[in-house]
Motif scaffolding. Sequence first.
Motif, PDB file in Angstrom:
ATOM      1  N   ASP A 130      24.492  53.936  36.784  1.00  0.00           N
ATOM      2  CA  ASP A 130      23.688  54.575  36.668  1.00  0.00           C
ATOM      3  C   ASP A 130      23.276  55.574  38.077  1.00  0.00           C
ATOM      4  O   ASP A 130      21.963  55.670  38.183  1.00  0.00           O
ATOM      5  CB  ASP A 130      22.052  54.217  36.283  1.00  0.00           C
ATOM      6  CG  ASP A 130      22.547  53.537  34.786  1.00  0.00           C
ATOM      7  OD1 ASP A 130      23.510  53.564  34.149  1.00  0.00           O
ATOM      8  OD2 ASP A 130      21.578  52.853  34.346  1.00  0.00           O
ATOM      9  N   ASN A 131      24.353  55.946  38.758  1.00  0.00           N
ATOM     10  CA  ASN A 131      24.020  56.620  40.063  1.00  0.00           C
ATOM     11  C   ASN A 131      24.871  58.043  39.856  1.00  0.00           C
ATOM     12  O   ASN A 131      25.624  58.347  38.917  1.00  0.00           O
ATOM     13  CB  ASN A 131      24.937  55.882  41.150  1.00  0.00           C
ATOM     14  CG  ASN A 131      24.481  54.525  41.235  1.00  0.00           C
ATOM     15  OD1 ASN A 131      23.306  54.038  41.688  1.00  0.00           O
ATOM     16  ND2 ASN A 131      25.358  53.635  41.146  1.00  0.00           N
ATOM     17  N   GLU A 132      24.564  58.955  40.740  1.00  0.00           N
ATOM     18  CA  GLU A 132      24.830  60.411  40.834  1.00  0.00           C
ATOM     19  C   GLU A 132      25.435  60.687  42.179  1.00  0.00           C
ATOM     20  O   GLU A 132      24.860  60.352  43.142  1.00  0.00           O
ATOM     21  CB  GLU A 132      23.762  61.284  40.470  1.00  0.00           C
ATOM     22  CG  GLU A 132      23.195  61.291  39.083  1.00  0.00           C
ATOM     23  CD  GLU A 132      22.073  62.173  38.783  1.00  0.00           C
ATOM     24  OE1 GLU A 132      21.765  63.210  39.821  1.00  0.00           O
ATOM     25  OE2 GLU A 132      21.175  62.195  37.784  1.00  0.00           O
ATOM     26  N   LEU A 133      26.713  60.949  42.167  1.00  0.00           N
ATOM     27  CA  LEU A 133      27.470  61.093  43.410  1.00  0.00           C
ATOM     28  C   LEU A 133      27.993  62.457  43.338  1.00  0.00           C
ATOM     29  O   LEU A 133      28.933  62.831  42.456  1.00  0.00           O
ATOM     30  CB  LEU A 133      28.595  60.147  43.402  1.00  0.00           C
ATOM     31  CG  LEU A 133      28.349  58.539  43.087  1.00  0.00           C
ATOM     32  CD1 LEU A 133      29.458  57.752  43.094  1.00  0.00           C
ATOM     33  CD2 LEU A 133      27.184  58.046  44.129  1.00  0.00           C
ATOM     34  N   HIS A 134      27.633  63.218  44.519  1.00  0.00           N
ATOM     35  CA  HIS A 134      27.863  64.673  44.280  1.00  0.00           C
ATOM     36  C   HIS A 134      28.431  65.203  45.732  1.00  0.00           C
ATOM     37  O   HIS A 134      27.703  65.083  46.834  1.00  0.00           O
ATOM     38  CB  HIS A 134      26.721  65.555  43.940  1.00  0.00           C
ATOM     39  CG  HIS A 134      26.074  65.227  42.863  1.00  0.00           C
ATOM     40  ND1 HIS A 134      26.830  65.231  41.415  1.00  0.00           N
ATOM     41  CD2 HIS A 134      25.179  64.573  42.243  1.00  0.00           C
ATOM     42  CE1 HIS A 134      25.917  64.913  40.510  1.00  0.00           C
ATOM     43  NE2 HIS A 134      24.859  64.372  41.151  1.00  0.00           N
ATOM     44  N   GLY A 135      29.991  65.519  45.747  1.00  0.00           N
ATOM     45  CA  GLY A 135      30.419  66.155  46.985  1.00  0.00           C
ATOM     46  C   GLY A 135      30.810  65.493  48.095  1.00  0.00           C
ATOM     47  O   GLY A 135      30.244  64.055  48.394  1.00  0.00           O
ATOM     48  N   SER A 136      31.644  65.922  49.027  1.00  0.00           N
ATOM     49  CA  SER A 136      31.906  65.317  50.208  1.00  0.00           C
ATOM     50  C   SER A 136      32.783  66.291  51.242  1.00  0.00           C
ATOM     51  O   SER A 136      33.027  67.287  50.784  1.00  0.00           O
ATOM     52  CB  SER A 136      32.992  64.412  50.012  1.00  0.00           C
ATOM     53  OG  SER A 136      33.705  63.624  51.175  1.00  0.00           O
ATOM     54  N   TRP A 137      32.080  66.196  52.447  1.00  0.00           N
ATOM     55  CA  TRP A 137      32.753  67.156  53.582  1.00  0.00           C
ATOM     56  C   TRP A 137      34.069  67.047  53.733  1.00  0.00           C
ATOM     57  O   TRP A 137      34.829  67.860  54.176  1.00  0.00           O
ATOM     58  CB  TRP A 137      32.089  66.855  54.719  1.00  0.00           C
ATOM     59  CG  TRP A 137      30.377  67.220  54.820  1.00  0.00           C
ATOM     60  CD1 TRP A 137      29.400  66.420  54.821  1.00  0.00           C
ATOM     61  CD2 TRP A 137      30.020  68.344  54.526  1.00  0.00           C
ATOM     62  NE1 TRP A 137      28.357  66.706  54.802  1.00  0.00           N
ATOM     63  CE2 TRP A 137      28.229  68.310  54.590  1.00  0.00           C
ATOM     64  CE3 TRP A 137      30.370  69.816  54.320  1.00  0.00           C
ATOM     65  CZ2 TRP A 137      27.525  69.517  54.193  1.00  0.00           C
ATOM     66  CZ3 TRP A 137      29.458  70.920  54.193  1.00  0.00           C
ATOM     67  CH2 TRP A 137      28.068  70.591  54.363  1.00  0.00           C
ATOM     68  N   ASN A 138      34.628  65.753  53.541  1.00  0.00           N
ATOM     69  CA  ASN A 138      36.094  65.679  53.631  1.00  0.00           C
ATOM     70  C   ASN A 138      36.808  65.025  52.571  1.00  0.00           C
ATOM     71  O   ASN A 138      36.230  63.824  52.225  1.00  0.00           O
ATOM     72  CB  ASN A 138      36.282  64.644  54.915  1.00  0.00           C
ATOM     73  CG  ASN A 138      35.588  65.257  56.305  1.00  0.00           C
ATOM     74  OD1 ASN A 138      36.277  66.111  56.977  1.00  0.00           O
ATOM     75  ND2 ASN A 138      34.478  64.793  56.564  1.00  0.00           N
ATOM     76  N   LYS A 139      37.974  65.737  52.177  1.00  0.00           N
ATOM     77  CA  LYS A 139      38.671  65.126  51.041  1.00  0.00           C
ATOM     78  C   LYS A 139      40.094  65.467  51.045  1.00  0.00           C
ATOM     79  O   LYS A 139      40.714  65.212  50.018  1.00  0.00           O
ATOM     80  CB  LYS A 139      38.071  66.050  49.578  1.00  0.00           C
ATOM     81  CG  LYS A 139      36.434  65.819  49.264  1.00  0.00           C
ATOM     82  CD  LYS A 139      36.320  66.462  47.646  1.00  0.00           C
ATOM     83  CE  LYS A 139      36.400  67.947  47.860  1.00  0.00           C
ATOM     84  NZ  LYS A 139      35.111  68.564  48.776  1.00  0.00           N
ATOM     85  N   GLY A 140      40.649  65.379  52.388  1.00  0.00           N
ATOM     86  CA  GLY A 140      42.063  65.609  52.296  1.00  0.00           C
ATOM     87  C   GLY A 140      43.014  64.629  53.044  1.00  0.00           C
ATOM     88  O   GLY A 140      42.738  63.547  52.605  1.00  0.00           O
ATOM     89  N   LYS A 141      43.710  65.010  53.835  1.00  0.00           N
ATOM     90  CA  LYS A 141      44.901  64.051  54.496  1.00  0.00           C
ATOM     91  C   LYS A 141      43.958  62.838  54.969  1.00  0.00           C
ATOM     92  O   LYS A 141      43.166  62.748  55.549  1.00  0.00           O
ATOM     93  CB  LYS A 141      45.376  64.806  55.610  1.00  0.00           C
ATOM     94  CG  LYS A 141      46.657  63.877  56.184  1.00  0.00           C
ATOM     95  CD  LYS A 141      47.050  64.971  57.458  1.00  0.00           C
ATOM     96  CE  LYS A 141      48.603  64.361  57.879  1.00  0.00           C
ATOM     97  NZ  LYS A 141      49.098  64.881  58.580  1.00  0.00           N
ATOM     98  N   GLY A 142      44.664  61.815  54.754  1.00  0.00           N
ATOM     99  CA  GLY A 142      44.254  60.332  54.950  1.00  0.00           C
ATOM    100  C   GLY A 142      43.338  59.860  54.049  1.00  0.00           C
ATOM    101  O   GLY A 142      42.927  58.466  54.032  1.00  0.00           O
ATOM    102  N   GLY A 143      43.183  60.323  52.696  1.00  0.00           N
ATOM    103  CA  GLY A 143      42.440  59.811  51.513  1.00  0.00           C
ATOM    104  C   GLY A 143      40.861  59.637  51.782  1.00  0.00           C
ATOM    105  O   GLY A 143      40.416  58.558  51.971  1.00  0.00           O
ATOM    106  N   ASN A 144      40.178  60.752  51.988  1.00  0.00           N
ATOM    107  CA  ASN A 144      38.834  60.963  51.870  1.00  0.00           C
ATOM    108  C   ASN A 144      38.252  61.530  50.456  1.00  0.00           C
ATOM    109  O   ASN A 144      38.932  62.009  49.599  1.00  0.00           O
ATOM    110  CB  ASN A 144      38.591  61.972  52.886  1.00  0.00           C
ATOM    111  CG  ASN A 144      38.946  61.270  54.309  1.00  0.00           C
ATOM    112  OD1 ASN A 144      38.300  60.353  54.617  1.00  0.00           O
ATOM    113  ND2 ASN A 144      39.951  61.910  54.902  1.00  0.00           N
ATOM    114  N   GLY A 145      36.988  61.355  50.506  1.00  0.00           N
ATOM    115  CA  GLY A 145      36.272  61.982  49.260  1.00  0.00           C
ATOM    116  C   GLY A 145      36.185  61.207  48.055  1.00  0.00           C
ATOM    117  O   GLY A 145      36.355  61.942  46.722  1.00  0.00           O
ATOM    118  N   TYR A 146      36.637  60.123  48.015  1.00  0.00           N
ATOM    119  CA  TYR A 146      36.686  59.455  46.661  1.00  0.00           C
ATOM    120  C   TYR A 146      35.438  58.472  46.381  1.00  0.00           C
ATOM    121  O   TYR A 146      34.806  58.193  47.241  1.00  0.00           O
ATOM    122  CB  TYR A 146      38.194  58.410  46.833  1.00  0.00           C
ATOM    123  CG  TYR A 146      39.347  58.602  47.186  1.00  0.00           C
ATOM    124  CD1 TYR A 146      39.673  60.045  47.475  1.00  0.00           C
ATOM    125  CD2 TYR A 146      40.354  57.616  47.461  1.00  0.00           C
ATOM    126  CE1 TYR A 146      41.143  60.401  47.676  1.00  0.00           C
ATOM    127  CE2 TYR A 146      41.444  58.041  47.605  1.00  0.00           C
ATOM    128  CZ  TYR A 146      41.930  59.196  47.883  1.00  0.00           C
ATOM    129  OH  TYR A 146      43.327  59.728  48.162  1.00  0.00           O
TER     130      TYR A 146
END
Length: 775
Positions: free
Chosen positions: A437-453
Motif C-alpha cells: 500500500d505504498n505510492e512510488l513516483h519518479g526518479s532523477w536517475n533511470k539510465g546506465k548502471g540500472g537506476n530508478g527501479y
Amino acid sequence: MSRKSPLRRAVLPAVAAVVATAALLQVPPQVAYAAPGPGALLGLDLGAANRRAPVPGLYDWSKAGYRGGAALPGSGEVNPNATCQVTAAELASQYNVKPDDGADDTNGIQAAIDGVKSACSPSGSYTKLSTITFPAGRFDVTHEIHVDADYLILRGAGKDATKFVYKPDANTLYDTLTPDGSDWDEDGMTSGAGKGGWLWPGRGLFRVQSRGVHTSYASDHASAPANRKDIFEGTINVHWKAGVKLRGKPGDTAFAARTGDKVVHLASSGALTALAAGNLVNIRAANSRKFYEQQQATPTTFPLLNMHMRQQIFTIAALDTSARTITLDKPLEYDVPVNSTSDGSAPIDGATYDSKAAPLVDPVLGVGFENLGFTQDMPGLHPAEANNNYGNMAPAAEMHGIVFKWAANSWVRGIRADMTGSHPIVTEEAKNLQIVDNELHGSWNKGKGGNGYFRGSRVWDSLYAGNTSTLLRHFTFQWSAAGNVVIGNSFDSDLNLHGGWERNNLFELNTVKVPYAHRSGNCRANCGEEGGGGPDDSNWFPIWWGAGKKAVKWSGASGYRNVFFNNAMTKQLADNGPYNDFYADRHRVYSFGWDGAAYKHLDIGGTPIADWAKNEQRDYTGGHGVDASKTDAASSLFLKSVDGTPPSSPTSPTSPTSQSPTTSTTTQTPSACLNATFTRKSVWDSGYGGAFTISNTCSAAVGSWAVEFDLPAGTTITGSWSSVLTRTGQHYRFGNAAHNGSVKPGGTATFGFNAAGQGLPVACSIAGTKCGGTE
C-alpha cells in the motif's frame, strides 16, 4: 495483514493536494502523477487464513511476507516501556528533531535510532517493538540514516503529512564517476583494501543494514575518510569472513547438496560458531560453465563471471557438529556444487570459485516504515524533465530511498516516495519482507548502471501488494530472487525478470499499463539499456525476460517457473495509440522458463533467443519456454478470496489439451434457470464494494449469463472483477468472464465491483428475472 480497510482501487490525491505537497517540498507545481491504470488493490486480506493451499504443480507461496504470513504489527505488539516509545515531543526535546525549522535533522534522527538500539533492541522482539513517531511537517536529511536497531517502527503522521527531504552532502554524493561521467564508479571508489562495490546497491536515505565492521577491516575503517567509511560497514556478512566452505555429499561427491535436499555438507575445517539452529544462513552455489550451458548462455561474446547466481537465505533447522552438516528449514531450489569445477566444468578465467554456507552474523530484524513520505531535493533540476527520461540526470546523486541489506521480517506500508535519486525501495540479501500500500513516483536517475527501479534483488519469500508505481524504469526481480508474490499492484512500467536465476515468483492481479514513451531510447543524457550498454530501439513490454546470451554479461539468464496469472497487462505501440492486451487470458497460468517439468530457455523454433528485445510479442507457449498448460478458475493463486467473499467453486487448476479456455455446452436457457443476488460487502467514505452471486436452479448447466442494472446519478463503477463490463450512461451490463460462464446445476458463480458514490443498483435483472439481495 488483517483486513481492516475495504478492498478498493487506490485513488491518488487530488490535484490540489499534489500541488500543496509540491509546495512543501519545493518541487515545481507543474509535476502531476496519474495512476497507470484503474489503481492498486488496497485492503487485500493477506493473512495466513486467507491463503490458498499450494496449487499442484506450482510453488508454495503460502509463507511469503512478514514472518511467513503473520499479520503486520499493531498496537498490541508495541513495547509498553516508555523508554522504547520515542514520541514527537521527545524527538524535539531530547534530539532537537523538529519539523519545518530548516535545520539538519540527520544526526538527531540517528541518535534516536541509536538510543533505541542500545536500550531496547537487545530485549525487544516481534511482539515488543520500539517506535519512533514523527509529527507532520518537513525533516531535512543530508546523509544516510542507518536503521540498524532491531524491532523498531519508524512512523509518521501520514504519507502526505510527514516528509523527509534528502539533500545529500559532499560526503554522501559519489565522488568517483565512470570515465564517461555517466554513472558512479563502484570499482574506482577505493580505500585501503575496500572498494565502492562493497556498498552495492549504493547509498540511500534509510539503510536497514548492520554497521558492524569485521576485525580484518578495523584499521581500514578507522583510517578511511568520511566518504569511504561505509565501504567497510556490514562486511562481516558481505565478504564471507564467517562463511564455511563445503564438501561433497556421500555418493555424490561433486555436490554438497542437490535440488530438493535440506542437508548441506560442510567442509572438514572452518568455524561453526554462527551456524546455530534458528539462525539465518545464505547458501551460495558457485557458477560453473555447465550452469551457464544450462542457461543457453554459451557461446557468448561476454565474459563468464565467477559469482553466485544460485543462492538463498534459509533458517537453520539443525546443526550436526560431528557430521558437520546443517539442515535447512525448506528444500533447496538449486544444485550446490562444491566449487565451480567440481561438476566437471573447466575453470572460469583459470580460477576455481568455492560455494559457501555464509551465516548472517548480524542481520537486522523487525524494522518497519509506516505513514511517511520522502523525496530527494535536487536544486536546478525539474521533475518534469525526468518523466520518461531513461538516463541519469545527476549520476553523483544516485541515492535510493529505503535499502534493505542483510535484513529479514521487515515491512514498508503507507509511504509515498517522490523523485528519489535512484530506487525508491531496493533490496540486496533480504528475506520475508512485506511492501504494501505504498505510492512510488519518479526518479532523477533511470539510465546506465540500472537506476530508478522498484527493485527486488536477492530477495526471498517476500510480498509486494497494493503498491502504485509511476514514472520509474521497472519493477524488477533479479539475482536469484525467489518465492516472492507480487499481487494487486498498479504499474506504468514492466514486470522485469532482469536475470541472475530468479525463479518461482508469482505475479497476479496487477494492472500493468505500459505507454509507448516507456522505452530505452527515450533518453536525454547518460543513457543505457538493460545491462549497462547504450540505448537500443526496442520497446519495453509488460514483461521483460533475461535471455542467456545477453544477460550473461551482468548476471545470467532468468530462472525457472516465474508465474503470471490474472494480470491486466496492456502495451501502447505508438504515441497516442491504443493499448493492446498482452497475455490476455486472465485465468491461464503462464510459467516462464519452464516446460512443465524442468527449466526451459525461451526459444524460436528450437533456437534459444539471444535477447528479449524485438522478441517480446512472440508466442513461447507449446514447448518454447512458457508453459501455459494449466488454467485456474479462481481470481488468485495466492489468496482464497480477493473481495472478502468465500470462493464459490473448487479452485484446483485444470490442464486442458488446448491452449484456449474451454466452455461447457449450454443445455438450458438462462431465463429459466438463473437468479442473481446482490450484497454490499464493504463501505467507505467515497464508495463501496459490491458482489453478485449467480445461482442455477435448474437440473442442467447454463453456459453464459449477464446481469444488468442502473446506478443513480453521482455513482459510478470504478473497477470490477470476474466479469466483462460494458456501460451506456448509467446503465451497466456485467457479462460472464471466460472462466465462470458455465454454472452447473445447483451451482453458483460470482463477480464483484467497486463503486464511487453510495448509490445502489436499481432495475437489476438477469435474463429478465429481477435480482434479489440486501445491503
